[in-house]
Motif scaffolding. Sequence first.
Motif, PDB file in Angstrom:
ATOM      1  N   ARG A  78     -10.580   1.343   3.844  1.00  0.00           N
ATOM      2  CA  ARG A  78     -10.381   2.493   2.969  1.00  0.00           C
ATOM      3  C   ARG A  78     -10.304   2.050   1.516  1.00  0.00           C
ATOM      4  NH1 ARG A  78      -5.403   5.841   4.548  1.00  0.00           N
ATOM      5  NH2 ARG A  78      -4.390   3.819   4.455  1.00  0.00           N
ATOM      6  N   VAL A  79     -10.378   3.017   0.632  1.00  0.00           N
ATOM      7  CA  VAL A  79     -10.231   2.786  -0.795  1.00  0.00           C
ATOM      8  C   VAL A  79      -9.141   3.717  -1.309  1.00  0.00           C
ATOM      9  CG1 VAL A  79     -11.353   3.116  -3.055  1.00  0.00           C
ATOM     10  CG2 VAL A  79     -12.577   1.966  -1.205  1.00  0.00           C
ATOM     11  N   ARG A  80      -8.276   3.170  -2.154  1.00  0.00           N
ATOM     12  CA  ARG A  80      -7.233   3.961  -2.806  1.00  0.00           C
ATOM     13  C   ARG A  80      -7.571   4.049  -4.286  1.00  0.00           C
ATOM     14  NH1 ARG A  80      -0.731   2.477  -3.396  1.00  0.00           N
ATOM     15  NH2 ARG A  80      -0.066   4.612  -3.909  1.00  0.00           N
ATOM     16  N   ILE A  81      -7.644   5.267  -4.808  1.00  0.00           N
ATOM     17  CA  ILE A  81      -7.946   5.483  -6.219  1.00  0.00           C
ATOM     18  C   ILE A  81      -6.736   6.172  -6.851  1.00  0.00           C
ATOM     19  CG2 ILE A  81      -9.583   6.447  -7.878  1.00  0.00           C
ATOM     20  CD1 ILE A  81     -11.450   6.862  -5.385  1.00  0.00           C
ATOM     21  N   ILE A  82      -6.242   5.573  -7.929  1.00  0.00           N
ATOM     22  CA  ILE A  82      -5.141   6.153  -8.682  1.00  0.00           C
ATOM     23  C   ILE A  82      -5.624   6.356 -10.110  1.00  0.00           C
ATOM     24  CG2 ILE A  82      -2.775   5.858  -9.505  1.00  0.00           C
ATOM     25  CD1 ILE A  82      -2.328   3.944  -7.112  1.00  0.00           C
ATOM     26  N   ALA A  83      -5.609   7.597 -10.564  1.00  0.00           N
ATOM     27  CA  ALA A  83      -6.070   7.923 -11.917  1.00  0.00           C
ATOM     28  C   ALA A  83      -4.949   8.643 -12.649  1.00  0.00           C
ATOM     29  CB  ALA A  83      -7.317   8.798 -11.849  1.00  0.00           C
ATOM     30  N   PHE A  84      -4.824   8.362 -13.950  1.00  0.00           N
ATOM     31  CA  PHE A  84      -3.750   8.959 -14.736  1.00  0.00           C
ATOM     32  C   PHE A  84      -4.085   8.844 -16.209  1.00  0.00           C
ATOM     33  CE2 PHE A  84      -2.934   4.624 -13.526  1.00  0.00           C
ATOM     34  CZ  PHE A  84      -2.585   3.984 -14.700  1.00  0.00           C
ATOM     35  N   LEU A  85      -3.305   9.543 -17.033  1.00  0.00           N
ATOM     36  CA  LEU A  85      -3.479   9.497 -18.480  1.00  0.00           C
ATOM     37  C   LEU A  85      -2.321   8.758 -19.118  1.00  0.00           C
ATOM     38  CD1 LEU A  85      -4.604  13.147 -19.316  1.00  0.00           C
ATOM     39  CD2 LEU A  85      -6.031  11.111 -19.155  1.00  0.00           C
ATOM     40  N   ASN A  86      -2.629   7.962 -20.119  1.00  0.00           N
ATOM     41  CA  ASN A  86      -1.608   7.315 -20.936  1.00  0.00           C
ATOM     42  C   ASN A  86      -1.448   8.178 -22.181  1.00  0.00           C
ATOM     43  OD1 ASN A  86       0.116   5.703 -22.355  1.00  0.00           O
ATOM     44  ND2 ASN A  86      -1.306   3.989 -22.590  1.00  0.00           N
ATOM     45  N   ILE A 142      -1.111  12.313 -12.928  1.00  0.00           N
ATOM     46  CA  ILE A 142      -1.592  11.425 -11.856  1.00  0.00           C
ATOM     47  C   ILE A 142      -2.379  12.184 -10.799  1.00  0.00           C
ATOM     48  CG2 ILE A 142      -0.871   9.942  -9.939  1.00  0.00           C
ATOM     49  CD1 ILE A 142       1.431   9.005 -11.643  1.00  0.00           C
ATOM     50  N   SER A 143      -3.494  11.588 -10.390  1.00  0.00           N
ATOM     51  CA  SER A 143      -4.254  12.033  -9.221  1.00  0.00           C
ATOM     52  C   SER A 143      -4.492  10.811  -8.352  1.00  0.00           C
ATOM     53  CB  SER A 143      -5.595  12.636  -9.614  1.00  0.00           C
ATOM     54  OG  SER A 143      -5.429  13.904 -10.185  1.00  0.00           O
ATOM     55  N   GLU A 144      -4.371  11.000  -7.053  1.00  0.00           N
ATOM     56  CA  GLU A 144      -4.581   9.895  -6.117  1.00  0.00           C
ATOM     57  C   GLU A 144      -5.413  10.377  -4.953  1.00  0.00           C
ATOM     58  OE1 GLU A 144      -1.973   6.736  -3.464  1.00  0.00           O
ATOM     59  OE2 GLU A 144      -1.110   8.691  -3.911  1.00  0.00           O
ATOM     60  N   ASP A 147       0.801  -1.226   0.000  1.00  0.00           N
ATOM     61  CA  ASP A 147       0.000   0.000   0.000  1.00  0.00           C
ATOM     62  C   ASP A 147       0.832   1.274   0.000  1.00  0.00           C
ATOM     63  OD1 ASP A 147      -2.171  -1.705   0.182  1.00  0.00           O
ATOM     64  OD2 ASP A 147      -2.265  -1.549   2.379  1.00  0.00           O
ATOM     65  N   ASP A 148       2.099   1.183   0.402  1.00  0.00           N
ATOM     66  CA  ASP A 148       2.920   2.386   0.500  1.00  0.00           C
ATOM     67  C   ASP A 148       3.707   2.693  -0.775  1.00  0.00           C
ATOM     68  OD1 ASP A 148       4.663   0.249   0.707  1.00  0.00           O
ATOM     69  OD2 ASP A 148       5.762   1.048   2.427  1.00  0.00           O
ATOM     70  N   VAL A 149       3.506   1.906  -1.831  1.00  0.00           N
ATOM     71  CA  VAL A 149       4.169   2.201  -3.103  1.00  0.00           C
ATOM     72  C   VAL A 149       3.545   3.477  -3.679  1.00  0.00           C
ATOM     73  CG1 VAL A 149       4.571   1.404  -5.469  1.00  0.00           C
ATOM     74  CG2 VAL A 149       4.728  -0.213  -3.574  1.00  0.00           C
ATOM     75  N   PRO A 150       4.354   4.468  -4.031  1.00  0.00           N
ATOM     76  CA  PRO A 150       3.804   5.723  -4.567  1.00  0.00           C
ATOM     77  C   PRO A 150       2.949   5.505  -5.820  1.00  0.00           C
ATOM     78  CG  PRO A 150       6.126   5.990  -4.020  1.00  0.00           C
ATOM     79  CD  PRO A 150       5.820   4.524  -3.905  1.00  0.00           C
ATOM     80  N   ALA A 151       1.946   6.344  -5.963  1.00  0.00           N
ATOM     81  CA  ALA A 151       1.010   6.228  -7.089  1.00  0.00           C
ATOM     82  C   ALA A 151       1.722   6.265  -8.429  1.00  0.00           C
ATOM     83  CB  ALA A 151      -0.029   7.344  -7.008  1.00  0.00           C
ATOM     84  N   ALA A 152       2.747   7.103  -8.569  1.00  0.00           N
ATOM     85  CA  ALA A 152       3.467   7.198  -9.840  1.00  0.00           C
ATOM     86  C   ALA A 152       4.138   5.874 -10.199  1.00  0.00           C
ATOM     87  CB  ALA A 152       4.508   8.307  -9.778  1.00  0.00           C
ATOM     88  N   GLU A 153       4.643   5.159  -9.199  1.00  0.00           N
ATOM     89  CA  GLU A 153       5.272   3.857  -9.458  1.00  0.00           C
ATOM     90  C   GLU A 153       4.228   2.816  -9.845  1.00  0.00           C
ATOM     91  OE1 GLU A 153       8.115   2.517  -6.522  1.00  0.00           O
ATOM     92  OE2 GLU A 153       8.728   4.584  -6.122  1.00  0.00           O
ATOM     93  N   VAL A 154       3.071   2.859  -9.207  1.00  0.00           N
ATOM     94  CA  VAL A 154       1.982   1.937  -9.553  1.00  0.00           C
ATOM     95  C   VAL A 154       1.539   2.178 -10.990  1.00  0.00           C
ATOM     96  CG1 VAL A 154      -0.386   1.216  -9.029  1.00  0.00           C
ATOM     97  CG2 VAL A 154       1.199   1.754  -7.155  1.00  0.00           C
ATOM     98  N   ALA A 155       1.325   3.443 -11.334  1.00  0.00           N
ATOM     99  CA  ALA A 155       0.874   3.786 -12.687  1.00  0.00           C
ATOM    100  C   ALA A 155       1.911   3.387 -13.727  1.00  0.00           C
ATOM    101  CB  ALA A 155       0.580   5.287 -12.779  1.00  0.00           C
TER     102      ALA A 155
END
Length: 195
Positions: A137-145, A156-158, A72-80
């Motif tokens: 909780r819910v984690r939402i990661i949104a981004f554009l390709n 990225i938005s998280e 859960d602690d992996v940054p959103a940018a790395e997940v994306a």
Amino acid sequence: MIVGDCRVFAIESGITEAVENLSQLALGFFVIYVGGRAFGVRQPDASMLGCSFNAVEYRLQRRGTHVAPIPDDVPAAEVAAAYLDAFYRDTARTDYFGISRHQFVDALQSSGAIWAPDGDEAFDDGSHILQFDVDSRVRIIAFLNTGAPDDLPQTISEEWMGADLFYAIVSGWKTLFSMERTNRLKAITTRPPAV
């Protein structure tokens, strides 16, 4: 119609034309807001909304099972970046947070963590949305390709939010959309014939 808070998380849709076909439901648009940014095509004729509606139903039915194959602690940018590498890029990595590419892809698909794109043209703007259930909780990661890896951090938005609130917004949108579609269909069938 908007359900939720656009500054955090919200779903917006608009019906241009309701249709009786249950696989299509309506012509219009479906946009998801994460952290004040809109993801999706906001045009009156962006898409038929059947897939977007079904994706919402699926989220509700599988509440609690959209589990991330990563800490859960992996940054959103790395997940994306890992997601885009695994699904869209020719140069896939050899390691995805301790698991193989195949395991990573399988985990995201089998858990239903990939919300968008959902099969409709609603997300033809390159939007991608991942949703993970993390305890209460819910984690939402949104981004554009955009096709350019260097652009990713700017898109990225998280958001992290309580699961009860997240699912209440999703359920509220489903209910209001269904009511709006039903009312539009009734208006079509009760309209007097043109003379």
